[in-house]
Motif scaffolding. Sequence first.
Motif, PDB file in Angstrom:
ATOM      1  N   LEU B 138       2.365   2.187  -3.018  1.00 15.69           N
ATOM      2  CA  LEU B 138       0.985   1.867  -3.409  1.00 15.69           C
ATOM      3  C   LEU B 138       0.021   3.022  -3.122  1.00 15.69           C
ATOM      4  N   SER B 139       0.377   3.870  -2.160  1.00 12.65           N
ATOM      5  CA  SER B 139      -0.509   5.022  -1.891  1.00 12.65           C
ATOM      6  C   SER B 139      -0.491   5.983  -3.081  1.00 12.65           C
ATOM      7  N   LYS B 142      -2.606   4.508  -5.805  1.00  9.61           N
ATOM      8  CA  LYS B 142      -4.017   4.742  -5.489  1.00  9.61           C
ATOM      9  C   LYS B 142      -4.460   6.150  -5.907  1.00  9.61           C
ATOM     10  N   LYS B 143      -3.540   7.104  -5.739  1.00 10.22           N
ATOM     11  CA  LYS B 143      -3.875   8.492  -6.092  1.00 10.22           C
ATOM     12  C   LYS B 143      -4.147   8.665  -7.589  1.00 10.22           C
ATOM     13  N   VAL B 145      -5.651   6.466  -9.499  1.00 17.62           N
ATOM     14  CA  VAL B 145      -6.824   5.707  -9.953  1.00 17.62           C
ATOM     15  C   VAL B 145      -7.981   6.654 -10.271  1.00 17.62           C
ATOM     16  N   PRO B 148     -11.983   3.389 -10.093  1.00 21.60           N
ATOM     17  CA  PRO B 148     -11.730   2.249  -9.192  1.00 21.60           C
ATOM     18  C   PRO B 148     -12.462   1.000  -9.692  1.00 21.60           C
ATOM     19  N   LYS B 184      -5.958  -4.213  -4.597  1.00 27.24           N
ATOM     20  CA  LYS B 184      -6.821  -3.475  -3.657  1.00 27.24           C
ATOM     21  C   LYS B 184      -6.657  -1.972  -3.848  1.00 27.24           C
ATOM     22  N   ALA B 185      -5.411  -1.540  -4.105  1.00 28.59           N
ATOM     23  CA  ALA B 185      -5.166  -0.108  -4.342  1.00 28.59           C
ATOM     24  C   ALA B 185      -5.910   0.368  -5.590  1.00 28.59           C
ATOM     25  N   LEU B 186      -6.147  -0.566  -6.530  1.00 34.33           N
ATOM     26  CA  LEU B 186      -6.880  -0.211  -7.753  1.00 34.33           C
ATOM     27  C   LEU B 186      -8.400  -0.239  -7.517  1.00 34.33           C
ATOM     28  N   GLY B 187      -8.780  -0.632  -6.318  1.00 35.87           N
ATOM     29  CA  GLY B 187     -10.194  -0.655  -5.959  1.00 35.87           C
ATOM     30  C   GLY B 187     -10.878  -1.992  -6.201  1.00 35.87           C
TER      31      GLY B 187
END
Lengths: 133, 297
Positions: B138-139, B142-143, B145, B148, B184-187
Motif C-alpha cells: 500500500l505504500s 500511495k506513491k 497517487v 488524493p 486511506k492510501a488513496l487519501g
Amino acid sequence: MKYTIKEDPHKKEEVKEIMELSGQNIFKCIQCGRCSSGCPMAEFMDILPNQVFMLLQEGDVDTLLQANTPWICAACFTCTVRCPVGLDLAAVMEALREVQLRKNYDYVDPYKVEERDILPPIALVSNFRKFTP
Amino acid sequence: MELKKIMFYPGCTLKGVAKNLEDSTVESARVLGYDFVELPNWTCCGAVYGLAQDSVKFTIANVRNLIRAKEYAEEIGDNRLVAVCSMCYNNLRRAHIDVMKNRDRLKTLNIFMDEEPDYNGEIEVLHYLQFLKDVVGLSNVKKCVKKPLKGLKVAPYYGCLLLRPKEVAIDDMEDPHILEDLLKALGAEVVDYPLKNECCGSYHTVDKREFVAERTYKLVSVAKEVGADVIATSCPLCFFNLDRRQEIAKDKHHEFEYMPIVYFTQLMAIAFGIVSEEVLHFDRHFVSPEGVLSKWL
C-alpha cells in the motif's frame, strides 16, 4: 409450537438424505439462535434458520419442503461462519433445495425473467444454478 | 518502465455491464507497473459454488480455468492469477482449496477432463485487493497517487464473497480493514460502516427484486447515516443491486435519497489521475457519481 414425534428422526430417510447431501450432522444444533439473529434475509422467511434445524431434528422435512426459507437463503454464509458448533447452514439450505430440484422442479422459470438486458451475467448464472435443476 | 506480466481473470460480467470494473482494474494496475494479461481461453466461473457433497460438476469449470492458468503460468513465469470480481475470486479460490483438500474429487475431475493436463494445485488465486496489499504494497500505491481523494467520504462495502466462507476470506470475516487501508492510501476519508460485510441479496435480484430493494434501502440508508458520499465495492452483483435497486427503494420509501456506488478500482484510477470516460464508464451507473467526484475529475 407443539410437535409430536412419531418416529426416531435419526432413522428417517428424508433426514438422512439432507444430512448426506449437506455433509452436516443436523443433530449438533443447540438452538442458540445466532444464525437467525444475524441472517440478512430472515425478515422474508416464513421459518427461521434455527427453526429449520429444530424441524429437522424432529424429522419434519415435509414442513420444510413447503417453506420458502431455502429459497430465500442467499448463501451469504453469515450463519455458517458464526455457528458455534460449526454447522454449515448454507449447505443444509442447499440440500433442501437440491432434493426438490433433483425431481426436475423449476423454482424460477428462465423464460419469464425480466430485465434481461440490464441484469449482470453473474446474477442470471447464480440464480439459475440455485433455482433450476 | 517494463511492466510485469500478471495473469488476470476478468469473468463474464466484466466483459459487459461491468466494463467500468475491468478497465479501471487494468489501468490502475498499469500505473503500478503491472500488465494484467487476460487469461487465454477462460470460461465462466459458475458464479456460485456447489454446496452439496456430490456437486462435483460445479467445480469443473473452475478447475478448467486453473488448468488454463497453469499452462499460461509457464509461459509468463508467474503462477499468480488475479481476479477482481468477488464471485470469480470466491469460486476460483474455493475450487483450488476444495480439490487440494479433497484428493478424490481432484482425481475424478482430472479423469473427467482427460483431454487436459492434470491440475495439481499449481496456481495461486488472489483478489486484486490482496495483490495490492501483499504484492504491490500500500505504500507503493500511495506513491502513485496524483490526486488524493481528500474530503471524499467513502463507505467500504465487502459484501459476502470476499470474506466468507472462512477458507477464502481475504481479511478478518467480521471486521475487515483491507479495503479501508487502500482507500486511506488513496487519501479518502473512510467512514465506519457497520454493514460492510452484510449481504446485498445477491441473485435474488432476478426473481425477488423487492427483497433486494429492501436490502439496498437499508445498506444505502445506513451508509448515508454514517456520513458517506459514496459506497465502494468490488463485486459487480453488489454494485448492480446497490445501484440499480435504489429505484425501487425510492418508490417504496419516499424519504430515501440516492447515493452513488463505485468500484474501489474506479476511485484508484481517479486518484492516479485517470479520468477518461473510456476507463471510468460512468454511463454504466444508474446513480451518477460524477457530482460527488467532480472535484477530482
